[in-house]
Scaffold this active site. Structure first.
Site, short mmCIF file in Angstrom:
data_model
loop_
_atom_site.label_atom_id
_atom_site.label_comp_id
_atom_site.label_asym_id
_atom_site.label_seq_id
_atom_site.Cartn_x
_atom_site.Cartn_y
_atom_site.Cartn_z
N GLU A 182 0.97 -1.19 0.04
CA GLU A 182 -0.15 -0.02 -0.10
C GLU A 182 0.84 1.41 0.19
OE1 GLU A 182 -3.22 -0.35 3.09
OE2 GLU A 182 -4.11 -1.86 2.12
N GLU A 310 -5.03 -8.76 0.15
CA GLU A 310 -6.01 -8.23 1.56
C GLU A 310 -7.36 -8.07 1.09
OE1 GLU A 310 -4.54 -5.05 3.96
OE2 GLU A 310 -2.44 -5.76 3.82
O1 AHR Z 1 -5.04 -5.75 7.44
C1 AHR Z 1 -4.53 -4.45 7.98
C2 AHR Z 1 -4.44 -3.26 7.19
O2 AHR Z 1 -5.06 -2.86 6.34
C3 AHR Z 1 -2.93 -3.86 6.74
O3 AHR Z 1 -1.93 -3.54 7.45
C4 AHR Z 1 -2.81 -2.64 5.56
O4 AHR Z 1 -2.08 -3.11 4.60
C5 AHR Z 1 -4.23 -2.46 5.20
O5 AHR Z 1 -4.46 -1.09 5.28
#
Ligand code: AHR
Length: 506
Positions: A182, A310
Site C-alpha cells: 500500500e 488483503e
Molecule cells: O490488514 C490491516 C491493514 O490494512 C494492513 O496492515 C494494511 O495493508 C491495510 O491497510
C-alpha cells in the site's frame, strides 16, 4: 463464471449448471492467509510462549491445527502497514540481543521476539508456503537483497552464512515476495507517488531476480480500479529487461496486488459489497492486458495474475487498527465472506492468490483466548470453500430477482448486478460437482429450479443463523454448518439469509 438474467420476485428462479464447461483452474492459493505484526495476530495469536496450549517453540498448537483444518496454502507476513518500518535483521539471531523498536503503523512496541526464522519454521510445521513483503518505506534495496539471500541462498556468502549461524543450514526457498505494501496510502511511512514507486519497484525487481530468478514478484497495486494501478502496471509489466536477457518466456513482475475491505451497517449493502471486488478484478485484468499490449509484451511471456492479498469485511471505525481491529463478525458478515469467495471462484482465470486479512485475532475468522479458540461466523463459509470449492470453475446461468436498494460503494449499482442468489460452481479433481448459493434476502427463501443436478444423493452443507446480527462467542455458537441430504428432484429451497453448498458426484 456466471451469467445473470434478472426476473421478477414472483417468478421461479433457476440455476443452470454446466459441469462439463470448465472455464479456468482455481488456484489453491485463493485460500491464502495473512499474519501481520499487528494487535494480537502474532503475539498472543500464533505465538504465545508460556501458554499451556503452546508447544516448545511458543507456537499455539490449537491455532496451528486450525490452519491445517483450513488447509491454508500460503501465508503473507510480516505486514501490511507494519512492514514499512520493519528491519528484518532486528528479528534474527539470539533473542536476548534483538532490539525493541517503536512501531509506527499501529503505534505499539515491537519486541522482535518473533522474526524470520520463527515464521518460516512455523510455516513448515503448519505445511503452508511463506509469502514475504519487503519494506519499501524505510528499507533499502541492499536490505531486501540481504533478506532474500538469508532465506534462499545456498552460497558461501554473508547472509546465507548468518542463516547457518542462526541454526538453519538449508535454505527456506521462499517463493513469493511483495514489492512493498500500500505504498500509495497516506497512512504509510514512506508513502510514494506512483511515479516514484514504479521506478523503484522496477529497479528492485531487476536486482531481486538477478539474485534469485526463481522467485515470484508481486507488484504493489491499489484497489485495481485506480490510476495508480494503471500507471504502475504500464511502467513495470515489461519483458525485455536487462537480466531477463530478452527471454520471451520470463517476466519481471509475476503478480499485481490489490486490496479491498467491504462493510456496511445495513445487511443487504454489506452482503453485496464484495461485488465491487468482482468489478475491480475485471478492471485490473483489462489493465494488465492494456500494459502488455502497449509495451509489446509477447504472448509467450506469462501474463501476470492478480494477487488479492488483503480482502475481508472490515470497518476500521468500528474496529480501529490501533486497537487491534478485533471485529465481531455477524451472520451478515459470514454471507458477505461467502460472496467474496464466490467472486474468487467466478474470477478464477485472473486470480493467482488471495489472502484473507487477517488469519488470527485481527479482523479474523479465528480468535484466540487464553484457554482456546472462537471460530467466528466467517470461519464457516471459509472452511466449506477451502474444503470443497477447488479444481475448475464451471459455467453457470443464474435467473433470479435482484436486490435493488443502496449499495456500498454506490458505484456497484450501475456497474455490476446484485442478485438475491449469488452463485459459483466448480468441479473438483476427484469428479465432484460443487455449487455454492448465497441467499442474501432477509425475509424470503427462494424455491429454485436447478438444471444440471444429478438425481440421487446430493450432499448439502448450510451456514445460517436466526438473524443477521447474530455472532459466535466463547459461550455461544449461533452460526455453524448444518449437514443434510437431498434427492436432487424437484425445486430446491434456498432459505433466507443462508449459504448453501450442494455437492454430488458427476
Ligand atoms: O490488514 C490491516 C491493514 O490494512 C494492513 O496492515 C494494511 O495493508 C491495510 O491497510
Amino acid at each position: 463464471m456466471a451469467t445473470f438474467t434478472k426476473i421478477s420476485e414472483d417468478e421461479t428462479p433457476s440455476i443452470t449448471i454446466h459441469p462439463s464447461h470448465k472455464v479456468a483452474k482455481i488456484n489453491d492459493n485463493v485460500y491464502g492467509g495473512f499474519t501481520e505484526h499487528m494487535g494480537r495476530c502474532i503475539y498472543g495469536g500464533i505465538f504465545d510462549p508460556g501458554n499451556p496450549l503452546s508447544d516448545e517453540n511458543g507456537y499455539r498448537k490449537d491455532v496451528m491445527e486450525a490452519f491445517k483444518e483450513l488447509n491454508v496454502p500460503v501465508v503473507r507476513y510480516p505486514g501490511g502497514n507494519f512492514v514499512a518500518t520493519y528491519h528484518w535483521t532486528d528479528g534474527v539471531g539470539p533473542r536476548e540481543k534483538r532490539p525493541k523498536r517503536p512501531e509506527l503503523a499501529w503505534l505499539g512496541l515491537e519486541t522482535n521476539e518473533f522474526g524470520t526464522d520463527e515464521f518460516l519454521k512455523w510455516c513448515e510445521l503448519v505445511g503452508t508456503e511463506p509469502y514475504l513483503a519487503l519494506n519499501f518505506g524505510t528499507g533499502t534495496l541492499d536490505e531486501a537483497l540481504g533478506w532474500l539471500e538469508y532465506c534462499n541462498s545456498t552460497q558461501n556468502t554473508y547472509y546465507a552464512n548468518l542463516r547457518r549461524q542462526n541454526g538453519r543450514e538449508k535454505p527456506y526457498n521462499v517463493k513469493y515476495w511483495a514489492l512493498g505494501n500500500e505504498m500509495w496510502g497516506p497512512w504509510q511511512v514512506g508513502q510514494m507517488t506512483k511515479e516514484d514507486y514504479a521506478k523503484r519497484a522496477y529497479q528492485w525487481a531487476k536486482a531481486l531476480k538477478l539474485l534469485d530468478p526463481s522467485i515470484v514478484l508481486i507488484l504493489c497495486g491499489e484497489t485495481g480500479y485506480s490510476t495508480w494501478d494503471s500507471y504502475v502496471l504500464k511502467e513495470c509489466v515489461k519483458w525485455d529487461v536487462h537480466g531477463l536477457g530478452g527471454d520471451r518466456t520470463k517476466s519481471l513482475i509475476d503478480m499485481h496486488s490489490i486490496h479491498i475491505y467491504t462493510a456496511d451497517s445495513d445487511h443487504a449493502a454489506n452482503a453485496t459489497a464484495p461485488r465491487s471486488a468482482e468489478r475491480a478484478i475485471q478492471i485490473t485484468s483489462s489493465l494488465i492486458d492494456l500494459a502488455r499490449i502497449e509495451n509489446g509484451v509477447p504472448n509467450t511471456v506469462p501474463r501476470p495474475t492478480i494477487c488479492f492479498d488483503e480482502w475481508n469485511v472490515w470497518d476500521p471505525k468500528r474496529a480501529p487498527g490501533e486497537q487491534g481491529a478485533e471485529e465481531k463478525y455477524t451472520l451478515s458478515d459470514a454471507l458477505a465472506v461467502g460472496i467474496w469467495l464466490n467472486v474468487f471462484i467466478r474470477q478464477a482465470k485472473d486470480i493467482g492468490m488471495a489472502n484473507i486479512a487477517q488469519s488470527v485475532n485481527v479482523i479474523s475468522p479465528l480468535m484466540t483466548h487464553k484457554n482456546g479458540l472462537v471460530k467466528q461466523t466467517t470461519w464457516w463459509p471459509l472452511l466449506l470453500f477451502s474444503k470443497y470449492m477447488r479444481g475448475g470453475t464451471i459455467a453457470l446461468n443464474v435467473r433470479c430477482a435482484e436486490y435493488e436498494g443502496r449499495t456500498n460503494p454506490s458505484w456497484v449499482r450501475g456497474t455490476i448486478e446484485t442478485p438475491w442468489l449469488d452463485c459459483s460452481g466448480c468441479v473438483s479433481e476427484d469428479g465432484w460437482v460443487n455449487l455454492t448459493v448465497i441467499n442474501v434476502h432477509e425475509e424470503k427463501g427462494f424455491e429454485t429450479r436447478l438444471e444440471g443436478v444429478k438425481e440421487g444423493t446430493v450432499l448439502v452443507f448450510r451456514v445460517t443463523g436466526a438473524a443477521v446480527g447474530v455472532v459466535n462467542t466463547e459461550s455461544e455458537q449461533n452460526v455453524g454448518i448444518k449437514e443434510e441430504a437431498w434427492d436432487g428432484k424437484g425445486l430446491y429451497m434456498f432459505p433466507k439469509l443462508s449459504m448453501t453448498l450442494l455437492r454430488w458426484k458427476a
